[in-house]
Design an enzyme around this catalytic site. Structure first.
Site, mmCIF file in Angstrom:
data_model
loop_
_atom_site.group_PDB
_atom_site.id
_atom_site.type_symbol
_atom_site.label_atom_id
_atom_site.label_comp_id
_atom_site.label_asym_id
_atom_site.label_seq_id
_atom_site.Cartn_x
_atom_site.Cartn_y
_atom_site.Cartn_z
ATOM 1 N N ASP A 32 11.049 78.138 -0.056
ATOM 2 C CA ASP A 32 10.090 79.250 -0.117
ATOM 3 C C ASP A 32 9.943 79.766 -1.548
ATOM 4 O OD1 ASP A 32 8.256 81.045 0.794
ATOM 5 O OD2 ASP A 32 9.685 82.345 1.821
ATOM 6 N N HIS A 49 3.175 74.525 -5.380
ATOM 7 C CA HIS A 49 3.561 73.458 -4.446
ATOM 8 C C HIS A 49 3.854 72.153 -5.205
ATOM 9 C CE1 HIS A 49 2.772 76.199 -1.281
ATOM 10 N NE2 HIS A 49 1.459 76.144 -1.367
ATOM 11 N N LEU A 143 21.306 58.116 3.447
ATOM 12 C CA LEU A 143 20.799 59.475 3.699
ATOM 13 C C LEU A 143 19.569 59.450 4.616
ATOM 14 C CD1 LEU A 143 20.686 62.579 2.787
ATOM 15 C CD2 LEU A 143 19.021 61.805 1.094
HETATM 16 C C1 FPP Z 1 6.629 77.994 0.999
HETATM 17 O O1 FPP Z 1 6.270 78.663 -0.176
HETATM 18 C C2 FPP Z 1 6.420 76.595 0.818
HETATM 19 C C3 FPP Z 1 5.605 75.816 1.578
HETATM 20 C C4 FPP Z 1 4.843 76.304 2.730
HETATM 21 C C5 FPP Z 1 5.391 74.427 1.249
HETATM 22 C C6 FPP Z 1 6.633 73.706 0.851
HETATM 23 C C7 FPP Z 1 6.280 72.419 0.266
HETATM 24 C C8 FPP Z 1 6.900 71.896 -0.795
HETATM 25 C C9 FPP Z 1 8.024 72.561 -1.478
HETATM 26 C C10 FPP Z 1 6.546 70.577 -1.306
HETATM 27 C C11 FPP Z 1 6.819 69.575 -0.237
HETATM 28 C C12 FPP Z 1 6.920 68.255 -0.758
HETATM 29 C C13 FPP Z 1 6.818 67.153 -0.001
HETATM 30 C C14 FPP Z 1 7.192 65.904 -0.603
HETATM 31 C C15 FPP Z 1 6.324 67.169 1.379
HETATM 32 P P1 FPP Z 1 5.079 79.707 -0.119
HETATM 33 O O2 FPP Z 1 3.828 78.984 -0.454
HETATM 34 O O3 FPP Z 1 5.077 80.387 1.203
HETATM 35 O O4 FPP Z 1 5.488 80.686 -1.259
HETATM 36 P P2 FPP Z 1 5.225 82.249 -1.302
HETATM 37 O O5 FPP Z 1 5.955 82.841 -0.132
HETATM 38 O O6 FPP Z 1 5.794 82.659 -2.612
HETATM 39 O O7 FPP Z 1 3.744 82.450 -1.232
#
Ligand code: FPP
Length: 251
Positions: A32, A49, A143
């Site tokens: 997050d 992201h 893994l």
């Molecule tokens: C939450 O942060 C994150 C997500 C909903 C997406 C997570 C995805 C990645 C870390 C990349 C994934 C990579 C692969 C290879 C699939 P948020 O957007 O809710 O952050 P915020 O709460 O600060 O707005």
């Protein structure tokens, strides 16, 4: 192994503290803070992201090298469809972006890629990339890299109840046979051990993630934005895990 770890470590003393006999078998991570990381830099959310994907690469490597058996990453929840269309489209492209550069290394490192979540509703290009990775790595024994994508724990539990009910109605199982082990067989995590350690960046909540499976997991929260999460943070979480005494309800 220790040599290999200290090779990457900034603080060498940290590595010598790690007990390789007590590495959590299953680490699950709620990633997050991508959006806030981007906002702080006046960048669009999608830049967060992209940066988050780099952290995924780093954490997968450190987990593999430490001998973690299962790494589950919460990449997209069933609730994330409510985000703006452009952001959802971007997030749905990330698995193929990631696999484009990483799949060869994952194959070579004996990593098995899996999908945890509903395939229904995922765009074809996302699903195809994941299916290809799954197919190419299905016989790997190292893994297990488990991408929680289009995943929601309550939906998973509802499906489990439906599955068991159907099998009771058809006479395949009796009501008396329903116990914790049987329930495990009807969940998407069938065959996987429960997480030993759950890591969440930025918030202290569970957000509909593996609610059944984390009953006895150790929880570790950090205020770090996911894109800033590095191998050092991962090691910090493992060290904290190793300091905990797991009692499972006993004394
Ligand atoms: C939450 O942060 C994150 C997500 C909903 C997406 C997570 C995805 C990645 C870390 C990349 C994934 C990579 C692969 C290879 C699939 P948020 O957007 O809710 O952050 P915020 O709460 O600060 O707005």
């Amino acid at each position: 192994m220790l040599q290999k770890i200290s090779h990457w470590m900034k603080k060498e003393e940290q590595t010598t503290e790690i007990s390789l006999e007590n590495i959590p078998k299953h680490v699950a991570i709620i990633m997050d803070g991508n959006g806030r990381w981007a906002k702080k830099r006046s960048l669009p959310r999608i830049a967060g992201h992209s940066a988050g994907m780099k952290a995924v690469k780093e954490v997968t490597r450190v987990a593999d090298d430490l001998g973690v058996k299962i790494l589950t990453l919460y990449a997209f929840s069933t609730e994330n469809w409510k985000r703006p269309k452009e952001e959802v489209e971007f997030l749905m492209k990330l698995p193929q972006e990631y696999l484009k550069t990483e799949l060869e290394e994952l194959v070579e490192k004996n990593v098995q890629v899996r999908l945890l979540g509903s395939e229904e509703g995922l765009p074809e290009h996302t699903l195809n990339a994941l299916k290809e990775a799954r197919e190419r790595t299905k016989d790997n024994t190292g893994l297990i890299l488990n991408f929680a994508l289009n995943y929601g724990s309550r939906a998973e539990i509802a499906q489990m109840v439906q599955g068991i009910s159907r099998d009771v109605l058809s006479g395949n199982i009796s009501v008396d046979q329903i116990d914790e082990k049987l329930i495990d067989q009807y969940l998407l995590t069938k065959g996987l051990e429960d997480p030993d350690l759950l890591i969440r960046t930025k918030e202290i909540r569970l957000s509909n993630f593996m609610l059944w499976q984390i009953a006895y997991s150790e929880l570790w929260f950090t205020d770090v934005y996911w894109p800033d999460f590095s191998r050092e943070h991962f090691i910090e979480a493992i060290l904290e895990y190793q300091r905990r005494v797991r009692r499972y309800g006993s004394v």
